[in-house]
Design an enzyme around this catalytic site. Structure first.
Site, mmCIF file in Angstrom:
data_model
loop_
_atom_site.group_PDB
_atom_site.id
_atom_site.type_symbol
_atom_site.label_atom_id
_atom_site.label_comp_id
_atom_site.label_asym_id
_atom_site.label_seq_id
_atom_site.Cartn_x
_atom_site.Cartn_y
_atom_site.Cartn_z
ATOM 1 N N LYS A 82 0.830 -1.216 0.000
ATOM 2 C CA LYS A 82 0.000 0.000 0.000
ATOM 3 C C LYS A 82 0.863 1.264 0.000
ATOM 4 O O LYS A 82 0.465 2.281 -0.556
ATOM 5 C CB LYS A 82 -0.973 -0.016 1.175
ATOM 6 C CG LYS A 82 -2.057 -1.068 0.982
ATOM 7 C CD LYS A 82 -3.387 -0.696 1.582
ATOM 8 C CE LYS A 82 -4.446 -1.679 1.105
ATOM 9 N NZ LYS A 82 -5.719 -1.559 1.791
ATOM 10 N N LYS B 96 -3.111 -9.700 -6.707
ATOM 11 C CA LYS B 96 -4.416 -9.894 -6.067
ATOM 12 C C LYS B 96 -5.464 -8.940 -6.656
ATOM 13 O O LYS B 96 -5.141 -7.791 -6.952
ATOM 14 C CB LYS B 96 -4.244 -9.606 -4.571
ATOM 15 C CG LYS B 96 -5.454 -9.902 -3.725
ATOM 16 C CD LYS B 96 -5.260 -9.416 -2.299
ATOM 17 C CE LYS B 96 -5.589 -7.945 -2.162
ATOM 18 N NZ LYS B 96 -6.361 -7.587 -0.957
ATOM 19 N N LYS C 171 -10.359 -4.006 -4.633
ATOM 20 C CA LYS C 171 -11.457 -3.100 -4.974
ATOM 21 C C LYS C 171 -10.992 -1.673 -5.254
ATOM 22 O O LYS C 171 -11.720 -0.889 -5.843
ATOM 23 C CB LYS C 171 -12.544 -3.121 -3.890
ATOM 24 C CG LYS C 171 -12.092 -2.707 -2.507
ATOM 25 C CD LYS C 171 -13.273 -2.705 -1.548
ATOM 26 C CE LYS C 171 -13.126 -3.674 -0.409
ATOM 27 N NZ LYS C 171 -11.952 -3.490 0.462
HETATM 28 N N1 AQP Z 1 -8.516 -10.928 -4.146
HETATM 29 C C1 AQP Z 1 -8.956 -11.473 -3.030
HETATM 30 N N2 AQP Z 1 -9.108 -12.820 -2.951
HETATM 31 C C2 AQP Z 1 -9.587 -13.395 -1.811
HETATM 32 N N3 AQP Z 1 -9.927 -12.689 -0.708
HETATM 33 C C3 AQP Z 1 -9.787 -11.353 -0.762
HETATM 34 N N4 AQP Z 1 -10.030 -10.380 0.132
HETATM 35 C C4 AQP Z 1 -9.713 -9.175 -0.404
HETATM 36 N N5 AQP Z 1 -9.272 -9.340 -1.655
HETATM 37 C C5 AQP Z 1 -9.301 -10.679 -1.907
HETATM 38 C C6 AQP Z 1 -10.567 -10.609 1.459
HETATM 39 O O1 AQP Z 1 -11.686 -9.752 1.636
HETATM 40 C C7 AQP Z 1 -11.758 -9.368 2.999
HETATM 41 C C8 AQP Z 1 -11.949 -7.902 3.124
HETATM 42 O O2 AQP Z 1 -10.807 -7.235 2.683
HETATM 43 P P1 AQP Z 1 -10.601 -5.723 3.065
HETATM 44 O O3 AQP Z 1 -11.552 -4.872 2.357
HETATM 45 O O4 AQP Z 1 -10.646 -5.564 4.520
HETATM 46 O O5 AQP Z 1 -9.131 -5.433 2.665
HETATM 47 P P2 AQP Z 1 -8.218 -5.943 1.522
HETATM 48 O O6 AQP Z 1 -7.789 -7.332 1.802
HETATM 49 O O7 AQP Z 1 -7.125 -4.925 1.382
HETATM 50 O O8 AQP Z 1 -9.196 -5.943 0.267
HETATM 51 P P3 AQP Z 1 -9.070 -5.152 -1.063
HETATM 52 O O9 AQP Z 1 -10.257 -5.496 -1.921
HETATM 53 O O10 AQP Z 1 -7.718 -5.366 -1.672
HETATM 54 O O11 AQP Z 1 -9.245 -3.651 -0.565
HETATM 55 P P4 AQP Z 1 -8.360 -2.388 -0.866
HETATM 56 O O12 AQP Z 1 -8.236 -2.289 -2.348
HETATM 57 O O13 AQP Z 1 -9.098 -1.240 -0.259
HETATM 58 O O14 AQP Z 1 -7.036 -2.625 -0.187
HETATM 59 C C9 AQP Z 1 -10.492 -9.875 3.689
HETATM 60 O O15 AQP Z 1 -10.798 -11.044 4.425
HETATM 61 C C10 AQP Z 1 -9.586 -10.198 2.542
HETATM 62 O O16 AQP Z 1 -8.693 -11.253 2.851
#
Ligand code: AQP
Length: 340
Positions: free
Chosen positions: A120, A202, A205
């Site tokens: 990040k 990965k 969002k």
């Molecule tokens: N690509 C993924 N595959 C499987 N699991 C995923 N998770 C996120 N991306 C994937 C799981 O979703 C839950 C919530 O995630 P989060 O929003 O708390 O944070 P994150 O992991 O940082 O998700 P994002 O989508 O990548 O958000 P941003 O872009 O804002 O950083 C968690 O259980 C995560 O493991």
């Protein structure tokens, strides 16, 4: 004969950041596993973790709207708001209060090793704030605040969960058995759904639109995004993430959403072209998301109902959190509160 005392329910806790529109990665890795805990054995808390979301700069009005939206998605995905405690993290001040205490039991070296911080920081080089650095401590506080036993999450959060376990054990080592040491719960397949455009990364969002399938994407958008998903040039449908990351990712999505294995998904499509593979993924994704989208739309037509759930559950979560927080505050030696 004496009836045995009822066992207290085990606590399940997880949260998702309202940092963008939820993706099929969030759904497969986390959300769809949330309602797999029988309610006679488990009390589940699912939080809209808006405090985590501001570690990256957010538009305030959009964030506020997405909080309500995410609560509606939780319910639309099948979480019964009468049985699950669905609430906003910022409505329970215990998260921040416990995080401060746990910060004092976490080493800089541990936080320096967190790969999400590194990723990040690279993505947001103009805003490497202290919140981004201490994010895993807030996550540990989220979990430990409720004496959580089980945390359903995607593989990308494994390292953070390990840290939460280390902090709990460290604290318990000093003050006695204060915290339950939580276990992660991961799905069998799709614990790391990859970007449609860069399948070695990965799916996230907060990445560009064409890299993910959003849970609220209409069918024509889903079809278009999957059609453009990166594959490879050898046209063989086989699960082999090292050599065929794009195709393997599509097979994992099918397997996860149809509760089969990647081998079964590949066998079903053996001898066919990538066009057929993409058609199959598209059909599976659309048929999974259609009922969720319809329910979400219905819920968002009655925002007062969703807000009411958040308000009610914040009270319950606050009550549970305060009990734990007072215990921890007492252990570390904070001043007594006068009793009136
Ligand atoms: N690509 C993924 N595959 C499987 N699991 C995923 N998770 C996120 N991306 C994937 C799981 O979703 C839950 C919530 O995630 P989060 O929003 O708390 O944070 P994150 O992991 O940082 O998700 P994002 O989508 O990548 O958000 P941003 O872009 O804002 O950083 C968690 O259980 C995560 O493991």
């Amino acid at each position: 004969m004496e009836t045995p005392a009822a066992q207290p329910k085990k606590i399940v806790y997880s949260g998702i950041q309202p940092s963008g529109t939820l993706t099929i990665g969030n759904y497969i890795g986390a959300l769809r596993n949330f309602n797999r805990f029988p309610d006679d054995e488990y009390q589940c808390l699912y939080s809209v973790v808006d405090m985590h979301a501001i570690t990256v700069r957010q538009d305030a009005a959009a964030l506020r709207k997405r909080c309500l939206d995410l609560a509606a998605i939780y319910i639309a995905a099948g979480l019964d708001p009468k049985k699950n405690i669905i609430y906003c993290q910022s409505h329970v001040s215990g998260h921040a209060e416990l995080a401060w205490i746990l910060n004092c039991f976490t080493y800089m070296g541990e936080l320096n090793r967190m790969t999400q911080f590194k990723d990040k920081s690279a993505k947001h080089a103009d805003n490497i704030n202290a919140g981004l650095f201490t994010y895993p401590v807030l996550m540990a506080a989220d979990i430990l605040l409720f004496n959580t036993s089980v945390v359903p999450i995607g593989a990308d959060q494994k390292q953070h969960l390990e840290l939460a376990r280390d902090i709990a054990q460290r604290f318990n080592g000093i003050y006695g058995d204060v915290f339950t040491v939580p276990e992660g719960k991961f799905g069998k397949v799709g614990t790391r759904v990859m970007s449609l455009q860069e399948p070695t990364r990965k799916m996230s969002k907060s990445d560009p639109e064409d890299t993910y399938i959003a849970l609220l994407d209409p069918p024509d958008v889903i079809r278009r995004k999957i059609k453009r998903a990166v594959t490879d040039s050898d046209a063989e449908i086989r699960f082999d993430p090292a050599n065929k990351p794009g195709v393997s990712n599509l097979l994992s999505i099918i397997a996860a959403l149809t509760d089969t294995t990647v081998e079964e998904a590949a066998a079903e499509l053996a001898g066919q072209g990538y066009g057929k593979l993409k058609e199959r993924v598209t059909d599976v994704v659309i048929s999974t998301l259609e009922p969720l989208q319809a329910e979400h739309k219905r819920l968002m037509a009655d925002k007062g109902y969703v807000q009411g759930i958040l308000d009610e559950n914040a009270e319950i979560a606050n009550h549970m959190a305060t009990r734990m927080l007072r215990k921890v505050q007492r252990k570390v030696g904070f001043a007594d509160r006068g009793r009136k």
